[in-house]
Design an enzyme around this catalytic site. Structure first.
Site, short mmCIF file in Angstrom:
data_model
loop_
_atom_site.label_atom_id
_atom_site.label_comp_id
_atom_site.label_asym_id
_atom_site.label_seq_id
_atom_site.Cartn_x
_atom_site.Cartn_y
_atom_site.Cartn_z
N HIS A 1 -9.63 1.30 3.90
CA HIS A 1 -8.41 1.51 4.69
C HIS A 1 -8.70 2.48 5.84
O HIS A 1 -9.47 3.43 5.68
CB HIS A 1 -7.28 2.06 3.80
CG HIS A 1 -5.97 2.04 4.51
ND1 HIS A 1 -5.59 3.03 5.38
CD2 HIS A 1 -4.99 1.11 4.53
CE1 HIS A 1 -4.41 2.71 5.89
NE2 HIS A 1 -4.02 1.56 5.40
N GLY B 1 1.68 2.18 10.74
CA GLY B 1 2.64 3.27 10.67
C GLY B 1 3.23 3.65 12.02
O GLY B 1 3.89 4.67 12.14
N ASN C 1 0.88 -1.17 0.00
CA ASN C 1 0.00 0.00 0.00
C ASN C 1 0.92 1.22 0.00
O ASN C 1 1.47 1.59 1.04
CB ASN C 1 -0.89 -0.03 1.24
CG ASN C 1 -1.75 1.22 1.35
OD1 ASN C 1 -1.83 2.01 0.41
ND2 ASN C 1 -2.40 1.40 2.49
N TRP C 2 1.06 1.81 -1.18
CA TRP C 2 2.03 2.91 -1.31
C TRP C 2 1.51 4.23 -0.74
O TRP C 2 2.27 5.18 -0.60
CB TRP C 2 2.40 3.11 -2.78
CG TRP C 2 3.25 1.99 -3.35
CD1 TRP C 2 3.45 0.74 -2.84
CD2 TRP C 2 4.01 2.04 -4.56
NE1 TRP C 2 4.27 0.01 -3.65
CE2 TRP C 2 4.63 0.78 -4.72
CE3 TRP C 2 4.21 3.01 -5.54
CZ2 TRP C 2 5.46 0.48 -5.82
CZ3 TRP C 2 5.03 2.71 -6.63
CH2 TRP C 2 5.65 1.46 -6.76
N LYS C 3 0.21 4.31 -0.49
CA LYS C 3 -0.40 5.54 0.04
C LYS C 3 -0.01 6.75 -0.83
O LYS C 3 0.16 6.58 -2.03
CB LYS C 3 0.00 5.73 1.51
CG LYS C 3 -0.23 4.45 2.33
CD LYS C 3 -0.09 4.63 3.81
CE LYS C 3 -0.33 3.29 4.50
NZ LYS C 3 -0.37 3.37 5.94
N GLU D 1 -6.27 -4.86 9.78
CA GLU D 1 -5.22 -3.89 10.12
C GLU D 1 -5.61 -3.15 11.40
O GLU D 1 -6.36 -2.17 11.34
CB GLU D 1 -5.05 -2.89 8.99
CG GLU D 1 -4.66 -3.51 7.67
CD GLU D 1 -4.00 -2.49 6.74
OE1 GLU D 1 -2.83 -2.70 6.38
OE2 GLU D 1 -4.64 -1.49 6.40
N GLY E 1 2.65 -1.18 4.28
CA GLY E 1 2.73 0.24 4.00
C GLY E 1 4.19 0.68 3.86
O GLY E 1 4.81 0.52 2.81
N SER F 1 2.66 -2.25 10.33
CA SER F 1 4.09 -2.32 10.68
C SER F 1 4.72 -3.69 10.40
O SER F 1 5.60 -4.13 11.14
CB SER F 1 4.30 -1.91 12.13
OG SER F 1 3.87 -0.57 12.33
N GLU G 1 -7.15 4.88 7.02
CA GLU G 1 -6.90 6.30 6.73
C GLU G 1 -8.07 6.91 5.95
O GLU G 1 -8.41 8.08 6.14
CB GLU G 1 -5.57 6.46 5.98
CG GLU G 1 -4.39 6.22 6.92
CD GLU G 1 -3.17 5.59 6.30
OE1 GLU G 1 -3.01 5.63 5.07
OE2 GLU G 1 -2.35 5.03 7.06
P1 PGA Z 1 2.35 0.21 7.67
O1 PGA Z 1 0.96 0.45 6.90
O2 PGA Z 1 2.92 -1.10 7.15
O3 PGA Z 1 3.19 1.39 7.32
O4 PGA Z 1 2.03 0.12 9.13
C1 PGA Z 1 0.09 -0.61 6.63
C2 PGA Z 1 -1.14 -0.08 5.95
O5 PGA Z 1 -1.56 1.03 6.24
O6 PGA Z 1 -1.71 -0.76 5.09
#
Ligand code: PGA
Length: 249
Positions: free
Chosen positions: A94, A172, A9-11, A166, A233, A212, A96
């Protein structure tokens, strides 16, 4: 049998040059693997990524889409637009999107149904917040997220669903759910789906863990029987880390 999947997930990261460079490095270093590998650059770089990865085993997927077919939704992207450039899988729900863009279970239900109506595969994300876990409500929160968005689906739709659990407190933050916590929740999710639908559907759905995941913890998390891979991520933005995580599966 369910698939093993490692998805990045490159966001909101990587411009065009950065996308090209990361994809080139991933393609060059991709190990032989039984897992499906997916990457999700930003909307503006999706078409270029699909062209760049033509003939590759790596699938390019989208981070989001709107539920409407077309119309007055400034700034949004439809399923048809994604399909048109060769995208067949979309991440929905997601945390976010839920936290910063007001995406409710009700909106997500519409998005899931729109994606499935367009024969897309949905990677559905969900997970509890820290206060839910502290107060012991994590199972009921997860159950209601699943129920509200997915439990009205026709059973046949489940062959086009990938789940990504998640926990919000692990995204993150550097803090990962322990492999035991991940396994406990994944087993609960599978049992919940078996109860709402049936055991075959539950056994066949891939349930990814996200939050993470990094080269140092991937192998232990992936070794759990109900963890079928990861949504990655931060560690998906460096080719060597992402490759190490693919190797771990
Ligand atoms: P992260 O993000 O690996 O940076 O914790 C995972 C995600 O948001 O899908």
């Amino acid at each position: 049998m369910r698939n093993k999947i490692v998805a990045g997930n490159w966001k909101m990261n990587k411009n065009m040059a950065g996308t090209d460079a990361l994809l080139a490095e991933l393609s060059a270093k991709l190990p032989n693997t039984h897992a499906k590998v997916m990457v999700s650059p930003t909307f503006v770089n999706l078409a270029g990524a699909v062209r760049q990865l033509e003939g590759s085993e790596i699938e390019v997927i989208s981070q989001n889409m709107h539920f409407a077919e077309s119309g007055a939704y400034t700034g949004e992207i439809s399923a048809d637009m994604l399909l048109d450039i060769g995208i067949k899988t979309v991440i929905l729900g997601h945390s976010e999107r839920r936290a910063y863009f007001g995406e409710t279970d009700e909106i997500l239900k519409k998005k899931v149904e729109a994606a499935l109506a367009n024969n897309m595969t949905v990677m559905f994300c969900f997970g509890e917040e820290l206060q839910d876990r502290k107060s012991g409500n994590h199972f009921s929160v997860v159950e209601s997220q699943l129920k509200n968005a997915l439990f009205d689906l026709d059973p046949s739709a489940w062959s086009s669903i990938i789940l990504a659990y998640e926990p919000v407190w692990a995204i993150g933050t550097g803090e990962t759910a322990s492999p035991e916590q991940a396994q406990e929740m994944h087993a609960f999710i599978r049992k919940t789906i078996a109860t709402a639908f049936d055991q075959t559907i539950a056994d066949n759905v891939s349930i990814l863990y996200g939050g993470s995941v990094k080269p140092s913890n991937a192998e232990e998390i992936f070794s759990k029987p109900d963890v079928d891979g990861g949504l990655i991520g931060g560690a998906a933005l460096a080719a060597d880390d992402f490759i190490a995580i693919i190797k771990a599966i």
